[in-house]
Design a protein around this motif. Structure first.
Motif, PDB file in Angstrom:
ATOM      1  N   ARG A 183       0.813  -1.206   0.064  1.00 37.24           N
ATOM      2  CA  ARG A 183      -0.045  -0.065   0.053  1.00 37.24           C
ATOM      3  C   ARG A 183       0.821   1.248  -0.018  1.00 37.24           C
ATOM      4  N   ASP A 184       0.357   2.272  -0.507  1.00 44.47           N
ATOM      5  CA  ASP A 184       0.997   3.495  -0.836  1.00 44.47           C
ATOM      6  C   ASP A 184      -0.057   4.588  -0.135  1.00 44.47           C
ATOM      7  N   ASN A 185      -0.058   4.924   1.145  1.00 45.14           N
ATOM      8  CA  ASN A 185      -1.054   5.805   1.600  1.00 45.14           C
ATOM      9  C   ASN A 185      -0.975   7.162   1.322  1.00 45.14           C
ATOM     10  N   ALA A 186       0.188   7.712   0.828  1.00 45.66           N
ATOM     11  CA  ALA A 186       0.319   8.936   0.349  1.00 45.66           C
ATOM     12  C   ALA A 186      -0.299   9.134  -1.176  1.00 45.66           C
ATOM     13  N   LYS A 187      -0.504   7.906  -1.852  1.00 43.59           N
ATOM     14  CA  LYS A 187      -1.251   7.998  -3.106  1.00 43.59           C
ATOM     15  C   LYS A 187      -2.477   7.356  -3.079  1.00 43.59           C
ATOM     16  N   ASN A 188      -3.155   6.868  -1.596  1.00 43.09           N
ATOM     17  CA  ASN A 188      -4.306   6.301  -1.599  1.00 43.09           C
ATOM     18  C   ASN A 188      -4.298   4.909  -2.450  1.00 43.09           C
ATOM     19  N   THR A 189      -3.286   4.145  -2.657  1.00 44.21           N
ATOM     20  CA  THR A 189      -3.464   3.055  -3.565  1.00 44.21           C
ATOM     21  C   THR A 189      -2.930   1.791  -2.884  1.00 44.21           C
ATOM     22  N   VAL A 190      -3.678   0.730  -3.262  1.00 42.04           N
ATOM     23  CA  VAL A 190      -2.995  -0.516  -2.699  1.00 42.04           C
ATOM     24  C   VAL A 190      -2.649  -1.343  -4.058  1.00 42.04           C
ATOM     25  N   SER A 191      -1.731  -2.107  -4.118  1.00 41.89           N
ATOM     26  CA  SER A 191      -1.371  -2.943  -5.350  1.00 41.89           C
ATOM     27  C   SER A 191      -1.285  -4.301  -4.849  1.00 41.89           C
ATOM     28  N   LEU A 192      -1.306  -5.106  -5.997  1.00 41.13           N
ATOM     29  CA  LEU A 192      -1.065  -6.513  -5.776  1.00 41.13           C
ATOM     30  C   LEU A 192      -0.039  -6.965  -7.000  1.00 41.13           C
TER      31      LEU A 192
END
Length: 124
Positions: free
Chosen positions: A70-79
């Motif tokens: 997760r990248d909380n600064a970018k509000n994204t979660v990746s798989l």
């Protein structure tokens, strides 16, 4: 919170793919996040989760081949999925919940928010 999954596509067995889930309408760091998938004719199944504190959980079927982040600064979660297999073919959904308990993580009914899925097709 609204979720938008992306990154699916058609790949060959052995290839890698990175799915992303963008979160809007809420602060991502407050949410536990997960990926589920649903193959044709099958029930939705748990793939991976990352809790608000960074702890991660994986289904046995993808453990060692996938990484959730997760990248909380970018509000994204990746798989990130590697060594893809034809049996990984499914629609992949991201989910969010701010209060899910540990034991309920693999249960799709326990997750409160869902995005539209992104299709992953792995050819043999």
């Amino acid at each position: 919170v609204q979720l938008q999954a992306s990154g699916g596509g058609l790949v060959q067995a052995g290839d890698s793919l990175r799915l992303s889930c963008t979160i809007s309408g809420g602060t991502s760091r407050r949410y536990n996040m997960a990926w589920f998938r649903q193959a044709p004719g099958k029930e939705r199944e748990f793939v991976a989760a990352i809790r608000y504190n960074g702890n991660v959980h994986y289904a046995d079927s993808v453990k060692g081949r996938s990484t959730i982040s997760r990248d909380n600064a970018k509000n994204t979660v990746s798989l990130q999925m590697n060594s893809l297999k034809p049996e990984d073919t499914a629609i992949y959904y991201c989910a969010a919940d701010s209060q899910i308990i540990l034991s309920s993580i693999p249960n799709s009914r326990s997750w409160g928010s869902w995005g539209k899925g992104t299709l992953v097709t792995v050819s043999s």
